[in-house]
Design a protein around this motif. Sequence first.
Motif, PDB file in Angstrom:
ATOM      1  N   VAL A   1       0.840  -1.202   0.000  1.00  9.42           N
ATOM      2  CA  VAL A   1       0.000   0.000   0.000  1.00  9.42           C
ATOM      3  C   VAL A   1       0.871   1.248   0.000  1.00  9.42           C
ATOM      4  O   VAL A   1       0.611   2.213  -0.736  1.00  9.42           O
ATOM      5  CB  VAL A   1      -0.969  -0.009   1.203  1.00  9.42           C
ATOM      6  N   ALA A   2       1.928   1.236   0.811  1.00  3.04           N
ATOM      7  CA  ALA A   2       2.833   2.384   0.880  1.00  3.04           C
ATOM      8  C   ALA A   2       3.535   2.621  -0.451  1.00  3.04           C
ATOM      9  O   ALA A   2       3.688   3.770  -0.885  1.00  3.04           O
ATOM     10  CB  ALA A   2       3.864   2.176   1.994  1.00  3.04           C
ATOM     11  N   THR A   3       3.943   1.562  -1.117  1.00  3.79           N
ATOM     12  CA  THR A   3       4.614   1.699  -2.410  1.00  3.79           C
ATOM     13  C   THR A   3       3.692   2.348  -3.437  1.00  3.79           C
ATOM     14  O   THR A   3       4.091   3.264  -4.154  1.00  3.79           O
ATOM     15  CB  THR A   3       5.087   0.316  -2.914  1.00  3.79           C
ATOM     16  N   ILE A   4       2.464   1.876  -3.503  1.00  3.27           N
ATOM     17  CA  ILE A   4       1.498   2.452  -4.442  1.00  3.27           C
ATOM     18  C   ILE A   4       1.209   3.908  -4.074  1.00  3.27           C
ATOM     19  O   ILE A   4       1.131   4.777  -4.950  1.00  3.27           O
ATOM     20  CB  ILE A   4       0.203   1.611  -4.465  1.00  3.27           C
ATOM     21  N   GLY A   5       1.085   4.188  -2.778  1.00  5.65           N
ATOM     22  CA  GLY A   5       0.825   5.552  -2.328  1.00  5.65           C
ATOM     23  C   GLY A   5       1.956   6.503  -2.652  1.00  5.65           C
ATOM     24  O   GLY A   5       1.729   7.625  -3.129  1.00  5.65           O
ATOM     25  N   VAL A   6       3.199   6.075  -2.400  1.00  3.87           N
ATOM     26  CA  VAL A   6       4.358   6.915  -2.704  1.00  3.87           C
ATOM     27  C   VAL A   6       4.446   7.173  -4.197  1.00  3.87           C
ATOM     28  O   VAL A   6       4.684   8.310  -4.628  1.00  3.87           O
ATOM     29  CB  VAL A   6       5.662   6.269  -2.176  1.00  3.87           C
ATOM     30  N   LEU A   7       4.245   6.149  -5.002  1.00  3.63           N
ATOM     31  CA  LEU A   7       4.294   6.314  -6.453  1.00  3.63           C
ATOM     32  C   LEU A   7       3.206   7.270  -6.935  1.00  3.63           C
ATOM     33  O   LEU A   7       3.461   8.141  -7.773  1.00  3.63           O
ATOM     34  CB  LEU A   7       4.173   4.960  -7.149  1.00  3.63           C
ATOM     35  N   ALA A   8       2.001   7.144  -6.391  1.00  6.74           N
ATOM     36  CA  ALA A   8       0.908   8.034  -6.790  1.00  6.74           C
ATOM     37  C   ALA A   8       1.209   9.481  -6.407  1.00  6.74           C
ATOM     38  O   ALA A   8       0.997  10.401  -7.210  1.00  6.74           O
ATOM     39  CB  ALA A   8      -0.404   7.579  -6.142  1.00  6.74           C
ATOM     40  N   VAL A   9       1.715   9.701  -5.202  1.00  9.23           N
ATOM     41  CA  VAL A   9       2.039  11.061  -4.762  1.00  9.23           C
ATOM     42  C   VAL A   9       3.165  11.644  -5.616  1.00  9.23           C
ATOM     43  O   VAL A   9       3.124  12.822  -5.995  1.00  9.23           O
ATOM     44  CB  VAL A   9       2.399  11.078  -3.263  1.00  9.23           C
ATOM     45  N   LEU A  10       4.163  10.829  -5.940  1.00  7.28           N
ATOM     46  CA  LEU A  10       5.252  11.320  -6.789  1.00  7.28           C
ATOM     47  C   LEU A  10       4.757  11.693  -8.184  1.00  7.28           C
ATOM     48  O   LEU A  10       5.166  12.715  -8.742  1.00  7.28           O
ATOM     49  CB  LEU A  10       6.359  10.264  -6.901  1.00  7.28           C
ATOM     50  N   LEU A  11       3.887  10.889  -8.746  1.00  7.03           N
ATOM     51  CA  LEU A  11       3.356  11.194 -10.072  1.00  7.03           C
ATOM     52  C   LEU A  11       2.525  12.476 -10.058  1.00  7.03           C
ATOM     53  O   LEU A  11       2.629  13.296 -10.971  1.00  7.03           O
ATOM     54  CB  LEU A  11       2.529  10.015 -10.596  1.00  7.03           C
ATOM     55  N   VAL A  12       1.725  12.662  -9.022  1.00  7.81           N
ATOM     56  CA  VAL A  12       0.930  13.892  -8.917  1.00  7.81           C
ATOM     57  C   VAL A  12       1.846  15.095  -8.746  1.00  7.81           C
ATOM     58  O   VAL A  12       1.669  16.131  -9.401  1.00  7.81           O
ATOM     59  CB  VAL A  12      -0.078  13.786  -7.749  1.00  7.81           C
ATOM     60  N   ALA A  13       2.843  14.980  -7.870  1.00  8.31           N
ATOM     61  CA  ALA A  13       3.767  16.096  -7.635  1.00  8.31           C
ATOM     62  C   ALA A  13       4.577  16.417  -8.882  1.00  8.31           C
ATOM     63  O   ALA A  13       4.864  17.583  -9.164  1.00  8.31           O
ATOM     64  CB  ALA A  13       4.697  15.771  -6.476  1.00  8.31           C
ATOM     65  N   ASP A  14       4.941  15.399  -9.633  1.00 12.93           N
ATOM     66  CA  ASP A  14       5.773  15.585 -10.825  1.00 12.93           C
ATOM     67  C   ASP A  14       4.959  16.080 -12.017  1.00 12.93           C
ATOM     68  O   ASP A  14       5.289  17.095 -12.631  1.00 12.93           O
ATOM     69  CB  ASP A  14       6.461  14.263 -11.156  1.00 12.93           C
TER      70      ASP A  14
ATOM     71  N   TYR B   1      13.513  13.869  -8.918  1.00 11.00           N
ATOM     72  CA  TYR B   1      12.621  12.734  -9.146  1.00 11.00           C
ATOM     73  C   TYR B   1      13.371  11.457  -9.489  1.00 11.00           C
ATOM     74  O   TYR B   1      12.852  10.364  -9.236  1.00 11.00           O
ATOM     75  CB  TYR B   1      11.593  13.072 -10.232  1.00 11.00           C
ATOM     76  N   ILE B   2      14.546  11.576 -10.040  1.00 13.95           N
ATOM     77  CA  ILE B   2      15.325  10.359 -10.333  1.00 13.95           C
ATOM     78  C   ILE B   2      15.616   9.607  -9.037  1.00 13.95           C
ATOM     79  O   ILE B   2      15.419   8.393  -8.951  1.00 13.95           O
ATOM     80  CB  ILE B   2      16.623  10.714 -11.085  1.00 13.95           C
ATOM     81  N   VAL B   3      16.025  10.333  -8.014  1.00 15.42           N
ATOM     82  CA  VAL B   3      16.307   9.711  -6.713  1.00 15.42           C
ATOM     83  C   VAL B   3      15.025   9.175  -6.095  1.00 15.42           C
ATOM     84  O   VAL B   3      14.989   8.052  -5.572  1.00 15.42           O
ATOM     85  CB  VAL B   3      16.989  10.726  -5.760  1.00 15.42           C
ATOM     86  N   LEU B   4      13.958   9.942  -6.159  1.00 16.48           N
ATOM     87  CA  LEU B   4      12.698   9.531  -5.531  1.00 16.48           C
ATOM     88  C   LEU B   4      12.077   8.313  -6.215  1.00 16.48           C
ATOM     89  O   LEU B   4      11.586   7.396  -5.548  1.00 16.48           O
ATOM     90  CB  LEU B   4      11.722  10.703  -5.516  1.00 16.48           C
ATOM     91  N   TYR B   5      12.115   8.293  -7.546  1.00 15.25           N
ATOM     92  CA  TYR B   5      11.603   7.111  -8.245  1.00 15.25           C
ATOM     93  C   TYR B   5      12.506   5.898  -8.000  1.00 15.25           C
ATOM     94  O   TYR B   5      12.029   4.766  -7.908  1.00 15.25           O
ATOM     95  CB  TYR B   5      11.460   7.376  -9.750  1.00 15.25           C
ATOM     96  N   THR B   6      13.803   6.131  -7.870  1.00 13.77           N
ATOM     97  CA  THR B   6      14.727   5.035  -7.561  1.00 13.77           C
ATOM     98  C   THR B   6      14.438   4.467  -6.172  1.00 13.77           C
ATOM     99  O   THR B   6      14.419   3.247  -5.990  1.00 13.77           O
ATOM    100  CB  THR B   6      16.188   5.521  -7.658  1.00 13.77           C
TER     101      THR B   6
ATOM    102  N   ILE C   1      14.627   3.877   3.812  1.00 11.28           N
ATOM    103  CA  ILE C   1      13.937   4.392   2.624  1.00 11.28           C
ATOM    104  C   ILE C   1      13.052   5.581   2.982  1.00 11.28           C
ATOM    105  O   ILE C   1      13.047   6.592   2.284  1.00 11.28           O
ATOM    106  CB  ILE C   1      13.129   3.274   1.936  1.00 11.28           C
ATOM    107  N   LEU C   2      12.317   5.472   4.084  1.00 13.53           N
ATOM    108  CA  LEU C   2      11.445   6.576   4.492  1.00 13.53           C
ATOM    109  C   LEU C   2      12.254   7.825   4.824  1.00 13.53           C
ATOM    110  O   LEU C   2      11.880   8.942   4.438  1.00 13.53           O
ATOM    111  CB  LEU C   2      10.594   6.148   5.688  1.00 13.53           C
ATOM    112  N   PHE C   3      13.381   7.649   5.510  1.00 10.94           N
ATOM    113  CA  PHE C   3      14.237   8.799   5.814  1.00 10.94           C
ATOM    114  C   PHE C   3      14.739   9.457   4.538  1.00 10.94           C
ATOM    115  O   PHE C   3      14.704  10.687   4.415  1.00 10.94           O
ATOM    116  CB  PHE C   3      15.419   8.375   6.682  1.00 10.94           C
TER     117      PHE C   3
END
Length: 130
Positions: free
Chosen positions: A31-44, A53-58, A101-103
């Motif tokens: 759930v966290a992985t999907i949530g982080v990916l969704a938030v990153l896509l919206v922010a990007d 974003y390269i670091v965040l998507y990695t 990863i969270l840090f």
Amino acid sequence: MQIVSDLLKIDSSESSDLNKVIKWFINFRWVATIGVLAVLLVADLILRYKFNYIVLYTLTGVLLVTNFGFTVYSGLIKKYDFSNTELTILFNLQICIDYGILFLIIYHTGFLENPFVFFFVFHIMLTSFI
């Protein structure tokens, strides 16, 4: 060596509960992985925030790969039938990877100014309780 062996001891009554916790952590990490990916896509793509974003998507990919590894190892290989030592090692490994990863995600998205820093505090409180 005695200290290490004492840290790896879990009572048998606790082992069935810890098996459930490990399964819950793995499911929650999906759930966290999907949530982080969704938030990153919206922010990007929509909000156009200036992040690395390269670091965040990695980091999100690392979260995905590690959780896939935990899922395969725990569910398919071990069928959630762990010895007490394996339970302790797997639980501590999951917590350490999650913290790291969270840090790093929070660090690369504004650190203390990031409103999601409370997820880090929540994760620490949750694992301390367990």
